[in-house]
Design an enzyme around this catalytic site. Structure first.
Site, mmCIF file in Angstrom:
data_model
loop_
_atom_site.group_PDB
_atom_site.id
_atom_site.type_symbol
_atom_site.label_atom_id
_atom_site.label_comp_id
_atom_site.label_asym_id
_atom_site.label_seq_id
_atom_site.Cartn_x
_atom_site.Cartn_y
_atom_site.Cartn_z
ATOM 1 N N THR A 75 -27.139 15.421 18.620
ATOM 2 C CA THR A 75 -26.238 16.155 17.730
ATOM 3 C C THR A 75 -26.232 17.642 18.055
ATOM 4 N N GLY A 115 -35.298 15.715 15.490
ATOM 5 C CA GLY A 115 -36.481 15.604 14.637
ATOM 6 C C GLY A 115 -37.756 15.733 15.469
ATOM 7 N N GLU A 127 -27.841 8.513 12.173
ATOM 8 C CA GLU A 127 -27.649 7.277 12.946
ATOM 9 C C GLU A 127 -26.257 6.703 12.761
HETATM 10 C C1 LIG Z 1 -39.742 0.265 15.662
HETATM 11 C C2 LIG Z 1 -40.032 -0.172 14.284
HETATM 12 C C3 LIG Z 1 -39.769 1.005 13.390
HETATM 13 C C4 LIG Z 1 -39.103 0.548 12.143
HETATM 14 C C5 LIG Z 1 -38.518 1.743 11.442
HETATM 15 C C6 LIG Z 1 -37.631 1.201 10.423
HETATM 16 C C7 LIG Z 1 -36.480 1.732 10.168
HETATM 17 C C8 LIG Z 1 -36.065 3.027 10.636
HETATM 18 C C9 LIG Z 1 -35.669 3.815 9.453
HETATM 19 C C10 LIG Z 1 -35.194 5.031 9.538
HETATM 20 C C11 LIG Z 1 -35.039 5.716 10.824
HETATM 21 C C12 LIG Z 1 -36.227 6.537 11.074
HETATM 22 C C13 LIG Z 1 -36.136 7.652 11.715
HETATM 23 C C14 LIG Z 1 -34.822 8.194 12.132
HETATM 24 C C15 LIG Z 1 -34.399 9.244 11.167
HETATM 25 C C16 LIG Z 1 -33.641 10.231 11.527
HETATM 26 C C17 LIG Z 1 -33.235 10.451 12.936
HETATM 27 C C18 LIG Z 1 -31.771 10.533 13.091
HETATM 28 C C19 LIG Z 1 -31.304 10.545 14.342
HETATM 29 C C20 LIG Z 1 -29.877 10.636 14.582
HETATM 30 O O1 LIG Z 1 -29.061 10.749 13.701
HETATM 31 S S1 LIG Z 1 -29.492 10.517 16.232
HETATM 32 C C21 LIG Z 1 -27.786 10.840 16.294
HETATM 33 C C22 LIG Z 1 -26.956 9.717 15.696
HETATM 34 N N1 LIG Z 1 -25.593 9.948 15.984
HETATM 35 C C23 LIG Z 1 -24.648 8.998 15.921
HETATM 36 O O2 LIG Z 1 -24.880 7.873 15.483
HETATM 37 C C24 LIG Z 1 -23.292 9.377 16.437
HETATM 38 C C25 LIG Z 1 -22.189 8.544 15.813
HETATM 39 N N2 LIG Z 1 -21.032 8.520 16.704
HETATM 40 C C26 LIG Z 1 -20.840 7.484 17.589
HETATM 41 O O3 LIG Z 1 -21.618 6.555 17.696
HETATM 42 C C27 LIG Z 1 -19.576 7.525 18.398
HETATM 43 O O4 LIG Z 1 -19.110 8.841 18.516
HETATM 44 C C28 LIG Z 1 -18.443 6.659 17.757
HETATM 45 C C29 LIG Z 1 -18.188 7.095 16.332
HETATM 46 C C30 LIG Z 1 -18.875 5.212 17.795
HETATM 47 C C31 LIG Z 1 -17.171 6.851 18.539
HETATM 48 O O5 LIG Z 1 -17.524 6.735 19.888
HETATM 49 P P1 LIG Z 1 -16.372 6.886 20.968
HETATM 50 O O6 LIG Z 1 -16.980 6.964 22.291
HETATM 51 O O7 LIG Z 1 -15.476 7.998 20.532
HETATM 52 O O8 LIG Z 1 -15.672 5.478 20.843
HETATM 53 P P2 LIG Z 1 -14.291 5.142 20.227
HETATM 54 O O9 LIG Z 1 -13.233 5.898 20.952
HETATM 55 O O10 LIG Z 1 -14.324 5.242 18.729
HETATM 56 O O11 LIG Z 1 -14.266 3.603 20.641
HETATM 57 C C32 LIG Z 1 -14.161 3.278 22.010
HETATM 58 C C33 LIG Z 1 -14.720 1.889 22.184
HETATM 59 O O12 LIG Z 1 -16.134 1.983 22.281
HETATM 60 C C34 LIG Z 1 -16.732 1.051 21.413
HETATM 61 N N3 LIG Z 1 -18.032 1.544 21.004
HETATM 62 C C35 LIG Z 1 -18.296 2.697 20.350
HETATM 63 N N4 LIG Z 1 -19.617 2.817 20.161
HETATM 64 C C36 LIG Z 1 -20.198 1.703 20.692
HETATM 65 C C37 LIG Z 1 -21.540 1.247 20.796
HETATM 66 N N5 LIG Z 1 -22.569 1.940 20.277
HETATM 67 N N6 LIG Z 1 -21.761 0.064 21.407
HETATM 68 C C38 LIG Z 1 -20.734 -0.652 21.890
HETATM 69 N N7 LIG Z 1 -19.416 -0.284 21.836
HETATM 70 C C39 LIG Z 1 -19.179 0.892 21.231
HETATM 71 C C40 LIG Z 1 -15.775 0.962 20.272
HETATM 72 O O13 LIG Z 1 -15.989 -0.209 19.537
HETATM 73 C C41 LIG Z 1 -14.453 0.977 21.015
HETATM 74 O O14 LIG Z 1 -14.235 -0.289 21.527
HETATM 75 P P3 LIG Z 1 -12.723 -0.845 21.516
HETATM 76 O O15 LIG Z 1 -12.839 -2.175 22.161
HETATM 77 O O16 LIG Z 1 -12.331 -0.906 20.070
HETATM 78 O O17 LIG Z 1 -11.927 0.165 22.267
HETATM 79 C C1 LIG Z 2 -32.281 13.959 7.998
HETATM 80 C C2 LIG Z 2 -31.468 13.968 9.272
HETATM 81 C C3 LIG Z 2 -32.114 13.786 10.486
HETATM 82 C C4 LIG Z 2 -31.374 13.838 11.669
HETATM 83 N N1 LIG Z 2 -32.047 13.695 12.866
HETATM 84 C C5 LIG Z 2 -31.343 13.775 14.023
HETATM 85 C C6 LIG Z 2 -32.025 13.672 15.277
HETATM 86 O O1 LIG Z 2 -33.240 13.502 15.332
HETATM 87 N N2 LIG Z 2 -31.291 13.744 16.424
HETATM 88 C C7 LIG Z 2 -29.931 13.908 16.401
HETATM 89 O O2 LIG Z 2 -29.320 13.951 17.473
HETATM 90 N N3 LIG Z 2 -29.248 14.013 15.218
HETATM 91 C C8 LIG Z 2 -29.923 13.955 14.042
HETATM 92 N N4 LIG Z 2 -29.256 14.060 12.841
HETATM 93 C C9 LIG Z 2 -27.817 14.382 12.849
HETATM 94 C C10 LIG Z 2 -26.982 13.193 12.438
HETATM 95 O O3 LIG Z 2 -26.955 12.253 13.469
HETATM 96 C C11 LIG Z 2 -25.561 13.681 12.109
HETATM 97 O O4 LIG Z 2 -25.639 14.499 10.976
HETATM 98 C C12 LIG Z 2 -24.639 12.497 11.846
HETATM 99 O O5 LIG Z 2 -24.358 11.827 13.055
HETATM 100 C C13 LIG Z 2 -23.322 12.918 11.168
HETATM 101 O O6 LIG Z 2 -22.612 13.812 11.980
HETATM 102 P P1 LIG Z 2 -22.142 15.228 11.360
HETATM 103 O O7 LIG Z 2 -23.307 15.853 10.713
HETATM 104 O O8 LIG Z 2 -21.440 15.936 12.429
HETATM 105 O O9 LIG Z 2 -21.128 14.843 10.197
HETATM 106 P P2 LIG Z 2 -19.525 14.796 10.332
HETATM 107 O O10 LIG Z 2 -19.117 13.774 11.320
HETATM 108 O O11 LIG Z 2 -19.023 16.180 10.488
HETATM 109 O O12 LIG Z 2 -19.188 14.218 8.875
HETATM 110 C C14 LIG Z 2 -18.615 15.021 7.861
HETATM 111 C C15 LIG Z 2 -17.538 14.171 7.167
HETATM 112 O O13 LIG Z 2 -16.495 13.930 8.117
HETATM 113 C C16 LIG Z 2 -16.119 12.554 8.060
HETATM 114 N N5 LIG Z 2 -15.632 12.082 9.357
HETATM 115 C C17 LIG Z 2 -16.092 12.445 10.574
HETATM 116 N N6 LIG Z 2 -15.443 11.769 11.543
HETATM 117 C C18 LIG Z 2 -14.555 10.952 10.919
HETATM 118 C C19 LIG Z 2 -13.593 9.987 11.366
HETATM 119 N N7 LIG Z 2 -13.406 9.717 12.661
HETATM 120 N N8 LIG Z 2 -12.869 9.330 10.422
HETATM 121 C C20 LIG Z 2 -13.076 9.571 9.121
HETATM 122 N N9 LIG Z 2 -13.949 10.479 8.621
HETATM 123 C C21 LIG Z 2 -14.686 11.152 9.525
HETATM 124 C C22 LIG Z 2 -17.414 11.835 7.701
HETATM 125 O O14 LIG Z 2 -17.119 10.565 7.104
HETATM 126 C C23 LIG Z 2 -18.043 12.811 6.695
HETATM 127 O O15 LIG Z 2 -17.538 12.522 5.397
HETATM 128 C C24 LIG Z 2 -29.970 14.036 11.633
HETATM 129 C C25 LIG Z 2 -29.315 14.206 10.407
HETATM 130 C C26 LIG Z 2 -30.061 14.170 9.222
HETATM 131 C C27 LIG Z 2 -29.353 14.348 7.912
#
Ligand SMILES: CCCCC/C=C\C/C=C\C/C=C\C/C=C\C/C=C/C(=O)SCCNC(=O)CCNC(=O)[C@H](O)C(C)(C)COP(=O)(O)OP(=O)(O)OC[C@H]1O[C@@H](n2cnc3c(N)ncnc32)[C@H](O)[C@@H]1OP(=O)(O)O
Ligand SMILES: Cc1cc2nc3c(=O)[nH]c(=O)nc-3n(C[C@H](O)[C@H](O)[C@H](O)COP(=O)(O)OP(=O)(O)OC[C@H]3O[C@@H](n4cnc5c(N)ncnc54)[C@H](O)[C@@H]3O)c2cc1C
Length: 633
Positions: free
Chosen positions: A122, A161, A397
């Site tokens: 991110t 994180g 996520e």
């Molecule tokens: C090991 C035991 C431990 C147990 C622990 C238990 C539980 C865990 C509990 C909590 C977690 C603990 C810790 C973690 C806490 C915090 C850390 C947080 C970390 C983060 O947040 S990391 C960052 C996360 N960020 C995201 O998730 C980003 C979200 N955005 C996206 O994924 C992509 O941008 C999108 C929204 C999917 C769009 O991608 P894009 O490339 O633009 O694709 P599209 O144009 O929308 O679609 C094109 C095409 O691609 C397909 N597609 C998209 N994504 C995927 C995928 N992942 N896999 C396969 N295919 C994918 C999509 O379906 C489209 O296909 P079409 O056929 O429709 O064209």
């Molecule tokens: C506690 C915490 C821990 C995290 N840890 C990590 C980490 O370790 N590593 C890491 O890489 N990231 C981490 N993140 C970041 C996290 O992955 C992002 O915050 C998350 O992916 C959401 O993206 P954003 O913050 O840009 O929100 P945005 O995407 O800007 O969302 C804002 C609003 O826009 C809307 N929106 C956005 N796109 C669309 C769309 N296409 N259609 C409709 N509505 C839309 C959403 O629904 C939402 O209401 C963490 C976040 C938190 C809160």
């Protein structure tokens, strides 16, 4: 033991241990989980419960005990840290899995045993839209290095994180989307190994305080070519780029963690139900019949209506979590062998269920807290802390709305395939019937058919209807001359609704399938009741959908509510036993209200007296501030 809780545990109609075994995946898994809990943690003299200093101890103990299975690591960590998150969570659930899935064999052997890391994807300007990430990685063939750079303020990596100088490398996503292992820091308190790096903490958050979320700005920082994770994509020494089988393979870690989060939502909800239901069994308040003793609040129908559907939901999500992980393991195994055919379905399922379960659990935690009255608002209940730690799962996520829309993409594509005459298989096979849907036989009768299979069918019909309505909305927008993208955007409310209904149907189906596998009659009976309660409660919440789908008539609506009340009464005698089956240890639950012995009041008084605010008879602030003020008045 509190007499109320003792009485609640008499006359069990089912074998609690057998239900615990089902939740664990077998008696052996229960035994192993308890061995880790009792022997390796609670009886470990080095174990100082949940204090930050115990983090290094925990890591060394994991290695000493040879615990490497991810689920066992989580069992161990959750005993150490209770219901909170801890600084290494990201290392175990994102950094290591990325190395496991994205490293080639040489890189794996070089890095995996040795390092602790984080996951920096991110940026300040983009979290959801990965194709909008701005950090660049430019290959320099002369030096065989990548030059990593943050060209704008919005490209600064934001949120990783565990991003403090203590930690080592991070997985870095940059343009072109590839995952490079970016070795920033040496172990210990070393400063950055090279200039051009600006790091820090992003500041106080809503919670998640055990995890330091940082920022990282790169100014033309160089890393070796070999630090690009090269299992699926490679940059050769001459700079040529070998494309991966699919650009989405880079997103694999997110699919993994989303799959884990489904079961985690069930665990967290089960913790809160344990706390709220045990407390509701020992709390007496007000009166039902004048002149009689104050009843247990668990005997109020409204209290049962708050908690028992959540209890059923906790079981539903735990079973959905088992299904999700099994499906993830099966399909990721195929992907590992080069068969990507089910990758879209895995993405759609994990994205939708992650959003569906975390949204529901997030709301449920608050219902549990409020059902405990004022004591639920006390930190001694653990419920505020659980909420604060869990609620970001609706954002991280994959932000939930965005995830639901990803599932909708898959549903719309599947719907179009059916329209084109294709036969679907898998989770969306129910769409094959969407054009030949016949009115459910029971819709002509006034009584509700409570057969679980029939209820699953009704949820299937509801989902199919909402998928069709969303598709029709897109078609109507197009017919009005809107481009494809605007037609989509103008239908996203319907699309999210369709995905939500699809996930609801999937979860109920998994619950029914799990109940069908239960052989013990007593356990089967109580689980069947909970599955019915989960289904009927959902019908009560979404009555309009079922009426619109033509599978429920106006005349039947009163029987939904009547049936719900009957099921609440049926669950009542088993409620405490059903939360006992979750087998959450007091030490891990860390809740005065959720104690296994039910001795809430004594424990609460002790908890309050231990507050630092009560260390002296009169708080020092009186002498420092009030007394001087009084002297001047
Ligand atoms: C090991 C035991 C431990 C147990 C622990 C238990 C539980 C865990 C509990 C909590 C977690 C603990 C810790 C973690 C806490 C915090 C850390 C947080 C970390 C983060 O947040 S990391 C960052 C996360 N960020 C995201 O998730 C980003 C979200 N955005 C996206 O994924 C992509 O941008 C999108 C929204 C999917 C769009 O991608 P894009 O490339 O633009 O694709 P599209 O144009 O929308 O679609 C094109 C095409 O691609 C397909 N597609 C998209 N994504 C995927 C995928 N992942 N896999 C396969 N295919 C994918 C999509 O379906 C489209 O296909 P079409 O056929 O429709 O064209
Ligand atoms: C506690 C915490 C821990 C995290 N840890 C990590 C980490 O370790 N590593 C890491 O890489 N990231 C981490 N993140 C970041 C996290 O992955 C992002 O915050 C998350 O992916 C959401 O993206 P954003 O913050 O840009 O929100 P945005 O995407 O800007 O969302 C804002 C609003 O826009 C809307 N929106 C956005 N796109 C669309 C769309 N296409 N259609 C409709 N509505 C839309 C959403 O629904 C939402 O209401 C963490 C976040 C938190 C809160």
């Amino acid at each position: 033991m509190n007499p109320d809780i003792l009485r609640e545990r008499q006359n069990a109609t089912f074998d609690i241990e057998k239900l615990t075994n089902i939740l664990d995946g077998g008696a052996e898994r229960t035994n192993r989980r308890r061995e880790i809990r009792e022997v390796l943690v609670l009886n470990d003299p080095d174990f100082d419960y949940g204090t930050p200093t115990s983090l290094p101890t925990m890591i060394l103990k994991l290695r000493e005990y040879g615990i490497s299975d991810p689920v066992e690591i989580n069992w161990y960590k959750s005993m150490y840290w209770g219901t909170g998150r801890e600084a290494l969570g990201l290392h175990y659930v994102m950094f290591l899995p990325t190395l496991y899935t994205q490293c080639d064999s040489e890189q794996f052997n070089k890095w995996v045993p040795l390092i602790i890391g984080t996951y920096a994807q991110t940026e300040m300007g983009h979290g959801t839209h990965l194709r909008g990430l701005e950090t660049t990685a430019t290959f320099d063939p002369a030096t065989q290095e990548f030059v990593m750079h943050s060209p704008t303020v919005t490209s600064i990596k934001w949120w990783p994180g565990g991003r403090n100088p203590l930690f080592l490398p991070l997985i870095f996503l940059s343009i072109p989307l590839s995952a490079s292992l970016f070795d920033l820091f040496l172990s210990g308190f070393a400063l950055p190994t090279c200039s051009g790096i600006v790091i820090g903490d992003i500041g106080p958050k809503f919670g998640f305080d055990a995890v330091d979320n940082g920022y990282l700005k790169l100014e033309h920082v160089r890393i070796p070519r070999e630090n690009m994770l090269m299992k699926y994509a490679q940059v050769k020494p001459d700079g040529s780029y070998v494309k991966p089988l699919s650009s989405k393979l880079t997103y694999g870690t997110m699919v993994f963690i989303r799959s884990l989060i489904v079961g985690n939502a069930g665990i967290v909800l089960s913790q809160c139900c344990t706390i709220a239901i045990r407390y509701s069994a020992v709390r007496h308040q007000s009166e039902i019949r004048a002149g009689e003793a104050e009843p247990q609040i668990l005997d109020y129908q409204t209290q049962q209506h708050k908690l028992f559907p959540l209890l059923a939901t906790a079981y539903a999500f735990l079973f959905a979590g088992q299904y999700m992980i099994d499906t993830y393991n099966r399909i990721s195994g195929d992907i590992n062998q080069g068969d990507l055919s089910e990758m879209p379905e895995l993405h759609a399922l994990s994205a939708g269920l992650k959003a569906f379960t975390t949204w529901t659990a997030n709301t449920g935690i608050e219902v549990c807290r409020m059902s405990c009255g004022g004591h639920g608002y006390s930190r001694s209940s653990a419920l505020p802390d659980i909420y604060v730690e869990f609620t970001p799962s609706c954002t991280y996520e994959g932000e939930n709305t965005v995830m639901m829309l990803q599932t909708a993409r898959f549903l719309m594509k599947s719907y179009r395939q059916v329209q084109a005459g294709q036969q679907l298989s898998g989770a969306v096979s129910y769409l094959n019937k969407v054009h030949h849907r016949v009115m459910a036989p029971q819709a002509v009768s006034s009584q509700l058919d409570l057969n679980l299979n029939t209820l699953v069918d009704l949820y299937e019909i509801r989902a199919a209807m909402l998928v069709e309505l969303a598709a029709q909305s897109i078609q109507q927008e197009s017919a009005r001359g809107k481009c494809q993208e605007d037609s989509w955007n103008n239908s996203t409310i319907d699309l999210v609704r369709a995905s939500d209904a699809h996930c609801h149907y999937m979860v109920l189906k998994m619950f029914r399938d799990k109940v069908d596998q239960i052989e013990d009659p007593g356990v089967h009976s109580v689980m069947s009741t909970l599955a019915h309660l989960y289904a009927i409660h959902g019908m009560g919440n979404f009555t309009g959908d079922f009426l619109q789908a033509g599978v429920l008539t106006g005349a039947q609506v009163p029987s939904v509510s009547k049936c719900l009340k009957g099921l609440l009464a049926e669950v009542r005698p088993s409620a405490v036993l059903l939360v006992d089956a979750f087998d959450h240890h007091d030490k891990m639950l860390n809740s005065v209200l959720g104690r296994h012995d039910g001795n809430v009041y004594e424990a609460m008084f002790e908890w309050a007296r231990s507050s630092p605010l009560n260390r002296t008879e009169v708080h020092e602030s009186f002498h420092k501030h009030l007394k001087p003020l009084q002297a001047k008045l």
